[in-house]
Write a protein that holds these residues in place. Structure first.
Motif: not given
Lengths: 894, 224
Positions: A717, A719, A772-773, A775, A778, A824, A826-827, A851
Motif C-alpha cells: 500500500s 504507506s 477518511g484515508s 488505513k 497509518c 486527521n 492526512s493530505g 494519511g
C-alpha cells in the motif's frame, strides 16, 4: 783585428740519432710490409651478393684471415671473381682443395643461420684442404661444404625411407646435446635415402654399432583409449629437423662404431627402442595397444607391445603381438615361460589390478625352464601366481558364484589368504583351493565356518539383482569370509590340518544357522506398522548412519493387518534404544521440496537405497534404566518426518474459502513458528476449507476457544509494504490466543482481525466522523514525529462513528492526556481566500500519501490526567491553530 | 725584385754589410747587439748572460737531421692507416688519403681541401722547402734569396696548422666512443704523422735564416 776563433766540432752531432731512429722505424715497417704482404687469391663465385670490396672479410674459425680486395665480373658474365688479400700466414694453407663460400644471413622456414652477419655483413668462410699443391685460384661454393671426410670425428651413414624434415645441416643430438650434423644425403636406388652424418670427435665414443638413431623432427602423438603418448624433441629440431640417438646401457662397453658404418634411421623415438624381440600369439588383440601395452614382470616394466599383426593361417591364435623386451629379460625367456594378460578386474572379490584399470591391461609372465625361446603363446588367466607363502586348504561349495582365483579370504575384513584355484568335483560340487598366509594360519581350526562374502547379499529382490552392475560390485569388495564362534576366541584350539576340507556357505545367515555362535550378542525387537515396508531380511538398521543391527525377518500379522518387522540389535548399541525410541523407514533417496521451501534431498547409505533400511531417533530426554526387553514392540514410522511429528498436536482449523494456504505453510504466533499445515481438505459441503495443522506441543496452549486465526498475506500500500517475507515464503497462518479453554477444532477468520491486539504501548480509540484515508498502519504523529500507528478501525457499535484504534508506542504514552486533541493529518489542506491569500498545511510526505493522525496536548494544568488503555478521543477533521502552539513539558518514559 | 737582390749582392762586396762581417752578434734572448771582436764566437751577453753566437750553432746539421727524420717518417705516416673505426664489430682502417678521398666522394670538397692541405701538402711543402733552402746554402746558390726567406717565413707560419689531422682524430676518438656500436681510435700512422710535424717544426726552429744570406758573402772574404 783579431780573428775570431773558429771551433770545429769533432764527430757527428747527436741530433743524427733522430733520423737514424726514423730510418730504423721506416726500414722495419718496410720489412714488415714486405713480409706481411697479403697473398692475392682469386675466388670465383656465382654471385658476389653481400660482398663489398675492401670490407668483406675472409673468416676462418671466427678470425679474419683476409679481406676482399676487389670484385670483378668474369669474362663470360656468368660468375664473379673475387680477389682476396689473404694473410701471409695462410700461405701454406692455400692449397687446391681449400673451399670458399659466402656466409650470408639466412632465414628460411627451415633454418636460421649466419645471423651474426646481419650486423657485421656477409663474410667469406674458408674450409682448409688437405692437398699439398698450392693454388691461387679457387671456385667458391654456393653453400657451406660438408665436413670433410678426413676431419676428426665419426663419419657414418644413416639409411632411411623418407627424409622428412631432415636437411643438410640438421643437427644430431645425444640427450639433447648437439653432437654432430647431417652433412649430405643422396638417393640410393629409387627408395632408400643415405644420409651422410658426422659426429664431432669429442662425442665419437657415444656411437656404438648398436646405437639407435631416430628422426627427432616434429611431434609424435600416439595412443588410443588407454592413453596418449606425446613426444617432442627440442623446438629447434621442430624447425630445423634433427636426428637423435641413444645407445642402450648394455652396449656402452662395446667398441665405438667405425667410420662409414651404416645405421638405420628409425622414424621416431618409439620405433628406435632397443630390446629383444619376442612374438606372442594370442586369441584376440582386444585391449592391446601398440607401443602402449606394457609387459610387466613383478611390477617392473620390462617391455612393450611394438606391433600387433594378424595371423592368417593360425585358426586359434589369430593375433601375434610383437613384444620388445628389455635386454635384462633375456635370461628369463625360456621355453617354459608363460605369458598372460592382466586385465583390470572389478569383481565381488574386490578390484584387481587397479593399476591396469588406469594404465590399461598389461602382459605379465612367469619364468619357466627350458631352451631359450622367443616365440610364445598366450596362456589363459585362470590361474594366479601366489606370491606369498602359506598353507593350502579346501572348500566345498555348491556354486562358484563370482569367486575367482585371487579372491581374498577375509577374517574380520582382513585379508588373510586368497583363492588359489577351483575345480569341479565328480559330484558336480565346486572344489576351491585356497591359501591362508603363514602368519594367519593360527586362525584355522576345525570350528571355522566359511561363507561367501560377496559384498552384498544376493538374496535381494529380483529388481535389485538387475541393479547389481559392475560398478556396484566394485564398490562392495567380496570374497570368502570366515569366523569361528566368539566364545572360542583366545582359547587354544586344535589347528586345522593342511588340506582340510570346509564347507562354504552361501552367506552369513546360512553360516549362522549352522553355527549360531558366530552371531554377536544382541536383542531382537519387533516393529509394527500398517504401511507396506520396503525392508527385507538383512536390511540394516542405522543410527546416525552407523549400522547397529539388521532386520532378521518381516512377517504379516493377518489378524490386525499389521506388518511385524523383527530387528536384531547388536549388544553394544542396545543402550541407544529406549522405550521412547521411534523407528522409521530410512530407505532410499527422498526428494522433497518446492520452489518456496527449497529442495531437500536425503540420500541414505547405498546399501539402504538398495535394500531398504530402518533407522531410529530418540526424542526427548533419555531415560536410562528403561532398558528394553527382547521382543519389545515399537511402532515403525513411515519416515523421519512422521517419527518427528509424533510430538506434535494435531489441530483442525476451518477456514472460509479462498485462503492460499498450502501443505507445509507455517503457523506462527507473534511471528514465531509453532507448527505447520499437514493437510488441506474441503469440508463436507465444499464451502469451506479444512486445514489440519501440527502444532508443537509447547505451543498448543494457544489454541483455545475464541482464538483468532487468520492468514497473513503480503500487503502493498502507499504507506508501505507489510509482511514482505510472505511474498517469498508464501502466506502463513497467524494465531492469537483466545480467552477460552483449550480446544483442537477452531474456526479461522476470513481476514485479519480488525483490531489486532497489540500488547505493548498505549491503545486508544479515536472517534471519527468518517474513516477518511486512514488505513491500518497509518502513522500517528506528535510534532511530526511518528509516535504510534493506526492498528485498526471499526464502526462504533451504534454505527454513529468510526472507531479508529491507535497504538501509541510505550515511550510516548505519557504524551497523551485526557485533554489531548487528535486530528486527521492526512493530505494537504489549502485555505484560500480573497484577502487571506493561500495557506497550505501539510504533515509529512508519508502522511500526505498515506494519511495519518496527529495530536497535541495542552500546556500545564490544562493537559489533564494520564489516560488509561482504551480511552476514547474525538478525532477532529483539522487542527485548530492554537493547538499547534501548545508546548507542554512532559517527561517521556525511558 | 731582381734589382733589389742585386743591390744587396752588390753591397756585399763593398764593406761590412752583415753584423757578422762587422763583428757584431745579437743576443737571441734580449736582442742586445754584442761585439764579437773581443770575444770568441760564442760569448756571454753582457746584459742577460745568455750565450751569444754569431750564428745558431750547428743549425745546418740540426735542420738537416730533423728534415731527414721527417722525410723518412712521412712515408709511414701517409701509407699506414691513421684511424681505426670499429662499427658494429667490424674494424675498418683508413689512411690519410682514404679520409680525403672519402670527403671528396661525399662532396665535402671544402673539408677535403682543408685536410688535404693541412695533412699532406703542408708537411710535404715544409720538408721540400726546408730541404731546398738547406741545399741552396750547401751549394751556395745565390739566386732567389729573398724568396727563400719569405718561403721560410711562410713555412714557420703554417707549421702550426699541420697538426689539424691529429686534432681531428683526437676529437673523433673522444666523441665517437659508443662501445660496440661505433668506436674511433688512432692507428699507428698517427704517431708517425706527429713525428713528421714535430720534426719539421723543430727543423724550422733550429734553422738560422741568416745563413741564407751568408751565401752571398764570397768565401774568400769569409775566410779572411
Amino acid at each position: 783585428m783579431e780573428k775570431p776563433v773558429t771551433k770545429k766540432k769533432k764527430g757527428i752531432s747527436p741530433i743524427w740519432i733522430l733520423p737514424a731512429i726514423a730510418l730504423a722505424i721506416g726500414l722495419w715497417l718496410l720489412y714488415r710490409g714486405i713480409t706481411e704482404r697479403p697473398i692475392t687469391v682469386v675466388v670465383h663465385f656465382h654471385s658476389a651478393e653481400g660482398i663489398t670490396a675492401g670490407k668483406t672479410k675472409v673468416m676462418y674459425k671466427g678470425l679474419p684471415i683476409g679481406f676482399v680486395k676487389e670484385i670483378n665480373v668474369d669474362k663470360g658474365l656468368d660468375s664473379v671473381s673475387v680477389v682476396l688479400a689473404m694473410s701471409p700466414k695462410t700461405k701454406e694453407g692455400l692449397v687446391q682443395d681449400v673451399k670458399f663460400w659466402i656466409v650470408r644471413p639466412e632465414i628460411t622456414a627451415g633454418r636460421i643461420s649466419g645471423l651474426e652477419t646481419l650486423l657485421s655483413g656477409s663474410y667469406i668462410a674458408v674450409q682448409p684442404g688437405i692437398s699439398k699443391v698450392p693454388c691461387r685460384e679457387f671456385y667458391g661454393l654456393d653453400e657451406p661444404p660438408p665436413v670433410p671426410e678426413t676431419a676428426p670425428g665419426l663419419h657414418f651413414k644413416l639409411k632411411t625411407d623418407a627424409l622428412n624434415s631432415i636437411q643438410r645441416g640438421s643437427y644430431i643430438y645425444y640427450r639433447d646435446i648437439k653432437v654432430g650434423s647431417v652433412q649430405d644425403y643422396t638417393m640410393e636406388g629409387s627408395e632408400g635415402i643415405i644420409i651422410n652424418a658426422y659426429i664431432e670427435p669429442e662425442y665419437r665414443h657415444l656411437v656404438k654399432p648398436g646405437s639407435r638413431f631416430w628422426n627427432a623432427s616434429g611431434i609424435t602423438l600416439s595412443g588410443g583409449l588407454s592413453g596418449i603418448k606425446f613426444h617432442m624433441e627440442s623446438i629447434s629440431t621442430l624447425i630445423n629437423g634433427g636426428i637423435s640417438f641413444y645407445t642402450p646401457e648394455v652396449l656402452m662397453d662395446e667398441p665405438p662404431a667405425e667410420d662409414g658404418h651404416v645405421f638405420k634411421l628409425y622414424k621416431d623415438y618409439e620405433a628406435a627402442e632397443y630390446g629383444i624381440k619376442v612374438t606372442l600369439k594370442m586369441e584376440t588383440g582386444e585391449d592391446m595397444v601398440e607401443d602402449l601395452t606394457k609387459v610387466i614382470y613383478r611390477g617392473l616394466e620390462v617391455g612393450r607391445i611394438k606391433k600387433i599383426t594378424l595371423n592368417r593361417n593360425d585358426r586359434k591364435y589369430k593375433v601375434t603381438a610383437h613384444l620388445l623386451l628389455d635386454p635384462m629379460a633375456k635370461p628369463i625367456l625360456k621355453k617354459g615361460t608363460r605369458f598372460w594378460i592382466i586385465r583390470p578386474k572389478v569383481g565381488v572379490n574386490g578390484i584387481q589390478n587397479l593399476g591396469a584399470l588406469v594404465s590399461g591391461p598389461y602382459i605379465t609372465f612367469v619364468p619357466g625352464e627350458g631352451e631359450p625361446c622367443y616365440e610364445f603363446v598366450i596362456q589363459g588367466s585362470h590361474s594366479k601366481e601366489i606370491l606369498k607363502n602359506g598353507t593350502f586348504y579346501r572348500l566345498e561349495s555348491t556354486d562358484l558364484n563370482s569367486l575367482e582365483p585371487g579372491a581374498p579370504i577375509l577374517f574380520k575384513h582382513i585379508q588373510v589368504g586368497e583363492v588359489a584355484s577351483y575345480d569341479l568335483n565328480p559330484d558336480n560340487s565346486v572344489d576351491l583351493v585356497f591359501i591362508i598366509y603363514d602368519r594367519y594360519v593360527r586362525l584355522m581350526n576345525r570350528h571355522c565356518v566359511f561363507w561367501n562374502y560377496s559384498g552384498m547379499n544376493l538374496r535381494v529382490t529380483p529388481a535389485e539383482v538387475n541393479l547389481k552392475t559392475d560398478s556396484i560390485r566394485a564398490i562392495l569388495a567380496g570374497g570368502i569370509a570366515f569366523d569361528y564362534p566368539h566364545q572360542l576366541y583366545g582359547k587354544r584350539l586344535k589347528p586345522a590340518k593342511p588340506g582340510q576340507r570346509f564347507k562354504l556357505f552361501k552367506n552369513f545367515q546360512e553360516a549362522v544357522k549352522h553355527a549360531p555362535g558366530l552371531k554377536p550378542a544382541g536383542k531382537f525387537v519387533k516393529l509394527e506398522t500398517t504401511q507396506p515396508v520396503s525392508v527385507s531380511e538383512g536390511s540394516p538398521v542405522y543410527y546416525k548412519k552407523v549400522k547397529v543391527g539388521e532386520v532378521t525377518g518381516v512377517s504379516l500379522e493377518e489378524k490386525h493387518d499389521k506388518i511385524i518387522v523383527t530387528v536384531f540389535l547388536e549388544k553394544k548399541y542396545l543402550a541407544l534404544i529406549h522405550k521412547t525410541t521411534r523407528f522409521y523407514l530410512a530407505s532410499g533417496i527422498k526428494v522433497k521440496g518446492s520452489i518456496r521451501t527449497g529442495l531437500d534431498i536425503q540420500a541414505s547409505p547405498l546399501a539402504s537405497i538398495m535394500m531398504g533400511a530402518i533407522s531410529f531417533i530418540n526424542p526427548g530426554h533419555k531415560k536410562s534404566g528403561q532398558r528394553i526387553k527382547t521382543g519389545q514392540v515399537f511402532r515403525l514410522y513411515n519416515s523421519l518426518d512422521d517419527a518427528l511429528a509424533a510430538d506434535y498436536v494435531a489441530v483442525t482449523i476451518h477456514f472460509p474459502k479462498g485462503q492460499k494456504i498450502k501443505v507445509n505453510s507455517k503457523i506462527r504466533h507473534q511471528g514465531i513458528e509453532i507448527g505447520h499445515v499437514q493437510d488441506i481438505g474441503f469440508e463436507n459441503h465444499m464451502d469451506s476449507i479444512l486445514v489440519k495443522a501440527l502444532i508443537k506441543k509447547s505451543a498448543s496452549s494457544i489454541f483455545t476457544t475464541g482464538a483468532k486465526i487468520w492468514v497473513v498475506y503480503p500487503e502493498f500500500s502507499l504507506s508501505g509494504i507489510r509482511n514482505l517475507e510472505t511474498a517469498i515464503t508464501g502466506p502463513y497462518i497467524a494465531v492469537e490466543a483466545g480467552p477460552g479453554p483449550r480446544c483442537t477444532d477452531l474456526q479461522g477468520l476470513a481476514a485479519p482481525p480488525a483490531v489486532p491486539v497489540v500488547k505493548t504501548g498505549l491503545n486508544l480509540i479515536a472517534e471519527a466522523q468518517s474513516l477518511g484515508s486512514l488505513k491500518r498502519g497509518c502513522p500517528v504523529y506528535y510534532r511530526r514525529i511518528k509516535v504510534g500507528t493506526v492498528t485498526g478501525y471499526e464502526l462504533a457499535p451504534d454505527a454513529r462513528m468510526v472507531w479508529v484504534h491507535l497504538n501509541i508506542y510505550d515511550a510516548f504514552a505519557p504524551l497523551v492526556r485526557t485533554n489531548t486533541r487528535f486530528w486527521n493529518a492526512s493530505g494537504i489542506r489549502v485555505d484560500a481566500g480573497l484577502f487571506s491569500g493561500i495557506d497550505v498545511k501539510t504533515e509529512t510526505i508519508e502522511a500526505i500519501l498515506a494519511g495519518g493522525i496527529a495530536f497535541a496536548t495542552p500546556e500545564g494544568e490544562d493537559m489533564g490526567r494520564a489516560v488509561s488503555q482504551g480511552h476514547h478521543f474525538k478525532l477532529y477533521e483539522k487542527a485548530k491553530d492554537e493547538w499547534l502552539e501548545w508546548e507542554p513539558a512532559i517527561a517521556l518514559k525511558k | 725584385m731582381n734589382n733589389r737582390q742585386n743591390d744587396i749582392a752588390c753591397n756585399v762586396g763593398q764593406g761590412p754589410v752583415t753584423g757578422k762581417e762587422a763583428g757584431l752578434m745579437i743576443c737571441h734572448y734580449c736582442h742586445k747587439v754584442v761585439s764579437c771582436h773581443d770575444y770568441d764566437e760564442a760569448t756571454i751577453c753582457p746584459r742577460c748572460c745568455a750565450t751569444v753566437h754569431t750564428r745558431k750553432p750547428g743549425s745546418i746539421t740540426y735542420t738537416w737531421a730533423l728534415v731527414l727524420t721527417s722525410l723518412i717518417l712521412l712515408f709511414p705516416a701517409n701509407l699506414l692507416p691513421i684511424m681505426q673505426v670499429d662499427y658494429l664489430g667490424s674494424q675498418e682502417y683508413s689512411t690519410i688519403m682514404d679520409g680525403i678521398i672519402y670527403f671528396f666522394k661525399e662532396g665535402s670538397y671544402g673539408i677535403g681541401i682543408v685536410i688535404l692541405t693541412a695533412s699532406v701538402l703542408v708537411p710535404v711543402f715544409k720538408i721540400a722547402g726546408i730541404m731546398l733552402i738547406l741545399l741552396s746554402i750547401h751549394f751556395r746558390w745565390k739566386t732567389w734569396l729573398r724568396h727563400k726567406t719569405m718561403m721560410f717565413r711562410f713555412i714557420e707560419f703554417i707549421g702550426r696548422w699541420s697538426m689539424l689531422d691529429i686534432f681531428v682524430i683526437a676529437l673523433l676518438t673522444v666523441l665517437v666512443n659508443f662501445g660496440f656500436f661505433s668506436t674511433i681510435s688512432a692507428a699507428s700512422a698517427a704517431t708517425y704523422f706527429c713525428g713528421v710535424v714535430i720534426s719539421t717544426m723543430l727543423a724550422a726552429i733550429t734553422f738560422d735564416t741568416r745563413l741564407i744570406w751568408d751565401t752571398c758573402i764570397p768565401p774568400n772574404r769569409e775566410e779572411e
